[in-house]
Write an enzyme that holds these catalytic residues in place. Structure first.
Site, mmCIF file in Angstrom:
data_model
loop_
_atom_site.group_PDB
_atom_site.id
_atom_site.type_symbol
_atom_site.label_atom_id
_atom_site.label_comp_id
_atom_site.label_asym_id
_atom_site.label_seq_id
_atom_site.Cartn_x
_atom_site.Cartn_y
_atom_site.Cartn_z
ATOM 1 C CB SER A 246 -0.841 -0.013 1.281
ATOM 2 O OG SER A 246 -1.441 1.236 1.508
ATOM 3 C CE1 TYR B 276 -3.998 -2.197 5.242
ATOM 4 C CE2 TYR B 276 -3.298 0.001 4.575
ATOM 5 C CZ TYR B 276 -3.748 -1.260 4.245
ATOM 6 O OH TYR B 276 -3.959 -1.593 2.921
HETATM 7 P P1 NAP Z 1 -11.024 -6.190 0.043
HETATM 8 O O1 NAP Z 1 -11.960 -5.739 -1.008
HETATM 9 O O2 NAP Z 1 -11.349 -5.988 1.472
HETATM 10 O O3 NAP Z 1 -10.678 -7.740 -0.225
HETATM 11 C C1 NAP Z 1 -9.786 -8.395 0.633
HETATM 12 C C2 NAP Z 1 -9.602 -9.808 0.117
HETATM 13 O O4 NAP Z 1 -8.704 -10.492 1.012
HETATM 14 C C3 NAP Z 1 -10.890 -10.584 0.075
HETATM 15 O O5 NAP Z 1 -10.886 -11.425 -1.047
HETATM 16 C C4 NAP Z 1 -10.821 -11.403 1.363
HETATM 17 O O6 NAP Z 1 -11.575 -12.560 1.173
HETATM 18 C C5 NAP Z 1 -9.333 -11.714 1.442
HETATM 19 N N1 NAP Z 1 -8.868 -12.028 2.787
HETATM 20 C C6 NAP Z 1 -8.785 -11.178 3.846
HETATM 21 N N2 NAP Z 1 -8.330 -11.831 4.922
HETATM 22 C C7 NAP Z 1 -8.118 -13.116 4.543
HETATM 23 C C8 NAP Z 1 -7.670 -14.281 5.218
HETATM 24 N N3 NAP Z 1 -7.347 -14.265 6.516
HETATM 25 N N4 NAP Z 1 -7.577 -15.440 4.534
HETATM 26 C C9 NAP Z 1 -7.918 -15.478 3.207
HETATM 27 N N5 NAP Z 1 -8.346 -14.410 2.520
HETATM 28 C C10 NAP Z 1 -8.458 -13.243 3.181
HETATM 29 O O7 NAP Z 1 -9.599 -5.504 -0.158
HETATM 30 P P2 NAP Z 1 -8.874 -4.994 -1.496
HETATM 31 O O8 NAP Z 1 -9.123 -3.549 -1.604
HETATM 32 O O9 NAP Z 1 -9.152 -5.901 -2.616
HETATM 33 O O10 NAP Z 1 -7.358 -5.157 -1.007
HETATM 34 C C11 NAP Z 1 -6.475 -6.133 -1.547
HETATM 35 C C12 NAP Z 1 -5.074 -5.812 -1.039
HETATM 36 O O11 NAP Z 1 -4.702 -4.502 -1.461
HETATM 37 C C13 NAP Z 1 -4.972 -5.796 0.494
HETATM 38 O O12 NAP Z 1 -3.739 -6.349 0.863
HETATM 39 C C14 NAP Z 1 -5.016 -4.316 0.835
HETATM 40 O O13 NAP Z 1 -4.371 -4.040 2.063
HETATM 41 C C15 NAP Z 1 -4.290 -3.733 -0.359
HETATM 42 N N6 NAP Z 1 -4.602 -2.330 -0.642
HETATM 43 C C16 NAP Z 1 -5.910 -1.924 -0.763
HETATM 44 C C17 NAP Z 1 -6.173 -0.591 -1.038
HETATM 45 C C18 NAP Z 1 -7.580 -0.060 -1.159
HETATM 46 O O14 NAP Z 1 -7.763 1.174 -1.027
HETATM 47 N N7 NAP Z 1 -8.570 -0.885 -1.463
HETATM 48 C C19 NAP Z 1 -5.124 0.336 -1.193
HETATM 49 C C20 NAP Z 1 -3.804 -0.140 -1.078
HETATM 50 C C21 NAP Z 1 -3.577 -1.463 -0.810
HETATM 51 P P3 NAP Z 1 -12.553 -13.233 2.266
HETATM 52 O O15 NAP Z 1 -13.187 -12.145 3.063
HETATM 53 O O16 NAP Z 1 -13.482 -14.049 1.423
HETATM 54 O O17 NAP Z 1 -11.631 -14.075 3.066
#
Ligand code: NAP
Length: 240
Positions: A139, A152
């Protein structure tokens, strides 16, 4: 020759689901990982139908380190090879000085330890691929301080340090490791930012970044890629 295979964690929604679609559209067979069995099955069914690839959903909690690695390595054995590992699964909990210790512990376990666990388990098949790749989604909070989200940020800084070190360690093995550091992305997680969808990075931009890195010549190495958001015009940012 068998088709290339990619593991995508966090594939049930958000950035991971979009990246899974990107690899399916490029003819990769997929191992899709998240906890929500029904949503994963939906994603796998849709990608099989649209792209004619094999997609195996593995519903596990990645923070259960040993069982998760075992289930995913068994799937790699069934697929017969592994070329790309994308660690997109991650969690967000609010707070810096007020953060609960348990919340920071949970983020370190899911956002750092679970990723090390999978990288460690998958390195051997990735090295055999001859063109193995690891993409870790950190991130912008992994490269810059943000006052309200210190826990975080700690987990995402740790992931940048880990990923960049792994990239250097693995250079001689042929496995290339890239850590992506996006600003706010339009997903369930990004919705908590209070920004409007049009102010956020599109999930497909993360696939485009992966596409850019993968298209570079064999000598090129991208250890870390930061993707920012254009600052909002005065008064445009929605109230959180
Ligand atoms: P999201 O929409 O909340 O999705 C998170 C994903 O991770 C879901 O598929 C969830 O699936 C899975 N997950 C979470 N905990 C898990 C666990 N213990 N075991 C297995 N699967 C797990 O988040 P996103 O925005 O796609 O984020 C993806 C990545 O990008 C993350 O690492 C986040 O920190 C990073 N990121 C996000 C943003 C943003 O603004 N969205 C910005 C920078 C970085 P289930 O709930 O089905 O397990």
């Amino acid at each position: 020759m068998s088709r290339h295979v990619s593991i995508v964690t966090g594939a049930s929604r958000g950035i991971g689901r979009e990246i899974a679609r990107y690899f399916a559209s490029h003819g990769y067979d997929l191992i899709l990982v998240a906890r929500d069995e029904a949503k994963l099955a939906e994603v796998a069914d849709a990608l099989r139908a649209e792209f004619g690839i094999a997609a195996e959903p593995i519903a596990v909690d990645l923070s259960d380190l040993a069982p998760a690695a075992r289930a995913i390595l068994d799937a790699v054995d069934r697929m017969g090879r592994l070329d790309v590992l994308v660690n997109s699964a991650g969690i967000f909990r609010f707070g810096t000085s007020i953060a609960e210790v348990e919340d920071i512990e949970a983020m370190l376990r899911t956002n750092v330890l679970a990723i090390h666990n999978l990288c460690k388990a998958c390195l051997e098949p990735l090295q055999k691929s001859g063109d193995g790749r690891i993409f870790n989604i950190s991130s912008i909070a992994g490269v810059e301080p943000f006052a309200p989200v210190g826990g975080y940020a700690a987990s995402k800084h740790a992931l940048v340090g880990y990923g960049r070190s792994l990239a250097r360690e693995q250079l001689p093995s042929g496995v290339k490791v890239t850590t992506l550091c996006p600003d706010v992305v339009d997903t369930d997680m990004g919705a908590g930012s209070g920004m409007r969808p049009e102010e956020m990075i599109a999930p497909a931009d993360i696939s485009r970044a992966i596409d850019f890195v993968m298209a570079l010549s064999p000598a090129a190495v991208v250890e870390q890629l930061t993707i920012g958001c254009k600052p909002p015009k005065q008064g445009v940012r929605a109230e959180a």
